[in-house]
Design a protein around this motif. Structure first.
Motif, PDB file in Angstrom:
ATOM      1  N   THR A  96       0.848  -1.060  -0.107  1.00 38.88           N
ATOM      2  CA  THR A  96       0.059   0.031  -0.073  1.00 38.88           C
ATOM      3  C   THR A  96       0.801   1.348   0.025  1.00 38.88           C
ATOM      4  N   GLN A 115       1.991   0.739  -4.237  1.00 38.10           N
ATOM      5  CA  GLN A 115       0.600   1.338  -5.168  1.00 38.10           C
ATOM      6  C   GLN A 115       0.742   2.760  -5.401  1.00 38.10           C
ATOM      7  N   ALA A 129      -6.035   1.261   1.177  1.00 38.25           N
ATOM      8  CA  ALA A 129      -5.777   1.135  -0.250  1.00 38.25           C
ATOM      9  C   ALA A 129      -6.902   1.077  -1.295  1.00 38.25           C
TER      10      ALA A 129
END
Length: 500
Positions: A136, A140, A356
């Motif tokens: 995350t 990400q 997330a």
């Protein structure tokens, strides 16, 4: 064959869970959400006894295969070990006697933190959650940047197959913890094999108790073994003593690497013969290990049932709009479905899957020690839309329980508070009403208040009046308020949610 099957299944689980954390569209969780729910600790906290029982049976039959197939942190360590072997072919593992006290100390600390309620310790030691935070916070943003690049290219060719998404740092402490955790696990695996799994990870320790009782085990065929030591050198768990033809099954993750490395076919994965593999040198004599494993394993299973991205926003190309600053709430806001702060803190392992996947950008990791890295809500970049229930659909631990949109629209997680000193109606003598127009529950109305009329002025200011009983705390008013850097209206959280 065992190794190939294990690698195939491990890659499917690893890629699936990674994509589940990377996905920001809300599409993949319909197909891959089950991968988060079959993780052991989340299943225990969610009281998902079917999953827990299935994982126990899986371990009692196949050994600690969970750690090399299902756990994403375990698979990540295997990938690190594979890279190490490719770059340093001279490196070989050796049999080690683990510091047993260290394993039990970490397990005791973990269980005590769960029972007493110290989420900071739980979140740092939980393996699935550690991997989730790494993806995350570290991957990400890069994934979204790549998506934005594709969106720019597609737009150039008048295609809208991709859409751009803001990249922002949700929490600097969470990023630091994720980076430190990754470096720590990477270094341990690079130089010491699965030292993290076998000495620190509480899930690995629990499964190690049960793995000693497994039906299928990797064992020596003494007639074929020539004590060449290749199995020991290839074992990343460092649990094979080839000289004495013994295996520490509490550390073996049934990866199959040793079987593939044995040129004499002296290692087989089959039903263990009785007394075929006596206690390893570091284990005590005269102890009923089967009974101890069941008692300890069963007791544990039942007992534990900001820096933002720098980007200027410009109003009509004339003036820079200040970013909002989060208010100092007396009580944290937690998502509908959590039922309240106590339930969230008791069950959440801070895997940050909900953070997330939040499409409204209202969830972020907490920096407070009493709920460290667990999700809290803040409305500087969006508000909690009443029709969105994604976080409740994703949560694998029961910290945010499934909730339908109609139920969410009638759940009060907090209430709005008006700060007259920040309101542009009074400070700038303008008409506003943004908060009332955007309130989805109709809890805010704009009414004239004579007591706020300035001396010498004939105009009576029309300001927001809040019906606290109707407010659900969604934060739409706080998000759309034009006051900067502090909103003139903000949401104060409730410790316990209630239906209205």
């Amino acid at each position: 064959m065992l190794k190939k099957i294990r690698i195939t299944l491990a890659l499917i689980m690893f890629v699936g869970i990674t994509m589940l954390f990377l996905d920001f569209t809300g599409t993949l969780h319909h197909w891959l959400g089950w991968m988060a729910k079959v993780q052991l600790l989340p299943a225990v906290l969610a009281c998902n006894f079917v999953i827990v029982a299935a994982l126990i049976v899986l371990t009692l039959v196949f050994g600690r295969i969970y750690c090399s197939v299902i756990c994403p942190l375990g698979v990540m360590q295997d990938i690190i070990g594979w890279l190490h072997r490719k770059t340093n072919k001279k490196h070989r593992y050796k049999f080690t006697t683990p510091p047993q006290v260290l394993r039990y100390v970490f397990l005791a600390i973990f269980v005590a933190a769960l029972l007493v309620g110290v989420p900071a310790i739980v979140t740092l030691l939980a393996p699935y959650s550690s991997y989730g935070r790494m993806v995350t916070n570290m991957l990400q943003p890069l994934y979204i940047m790549a998506n934005n690049g594709l969106a720019a290219i597609a737009e150039h060719y008048e295609s809208y197959a991709f859409y751009s998404v803001d990249v922002w740092m949700r929490s600097l402490p969470a990023l630091i913890v994720a980076v430190v955790s990754f470096v720590f696990v990477f270094v341990l695996m690079w130089f010491g094999g699965r030292a993290y799994c076998n000495n620190i990870c509480p899930v690995g320790t629990v499964l190690g108790f049960l793995a000693r009782l497994s039906i299928l085990k990797i064992r020596f065929d003494k007639d074929k073994c020539v004590n060449c030591g290749m199995c020991t050198k290839s074992c990343k768990a460092q649990c094979i003593d080839s000289q004495n033809q013994k295996i520490d099954y509490s550390r073996c993750v049934t990866c199959g690497t040793c079987i593939g490395s044995c040129k004499k076919k002296a290692l087989v994965y089959a039903v263990a013969k009785k007394n075929a593999n006596p206690a390893t040198p570091h284990e005590g004599e005269g102890i009923d290990k089967n009974k101890r494993a069941f008692l300890i394993g069963g007791a544990i299973m039942t007992g534990t049932a900001l820096l933002a991205q720098e980007k200027k926003k410009v109003d009509g190309g004339l003036a820079v709009i200040e970013d909002k600053i989060a208010p100092a709430r007396k009580c944290d806001l937690v998502p509908p479905g959590a039922k309240g702060i106590a339930n969230l803190r008791q069950h959440c392992t801070a895997c940050q899957l909900c953070i997330a996947e939040c499409p409204n950008r209202v969830l972020r990791p907490s920096g407070s020690l009493d709920n460290f890295m667990q999700p809290v809500m803040s409305y500087e970049r969006g508000y909690c839309r009443p029709e969105c229930t994604r976080c409740s659909e994703l949560c694998p631990t029961g910290a945010i329980k499934p909730i339908e949109a109609p139920q969410k629209a009638s759940t009060q997680i907090g209430h709005a508070v008006w700060l007259k000193q920040n309101c542009v109606v009074l400070s700038d003598n303008v008409e506003c009403g943004n908060c009332a127009r955007h309130c989805p529950s109709g809890a805010i109305s704009m009414e004239p208040v004579e007591s706020l009329q300035k001396k010498g002025s004939s105009a009576v200011p029309v300001v927001p009046i809040i019906n606290v009983e109707r407010c659900i705390g969604c934060g739409a008013c706080e998000y759309v308020c034009p006051s900067r850097p502090h909103s003139a209206i903000y949401v104060e959280g409730h410790e316990q949610h209630r239906e209205i």
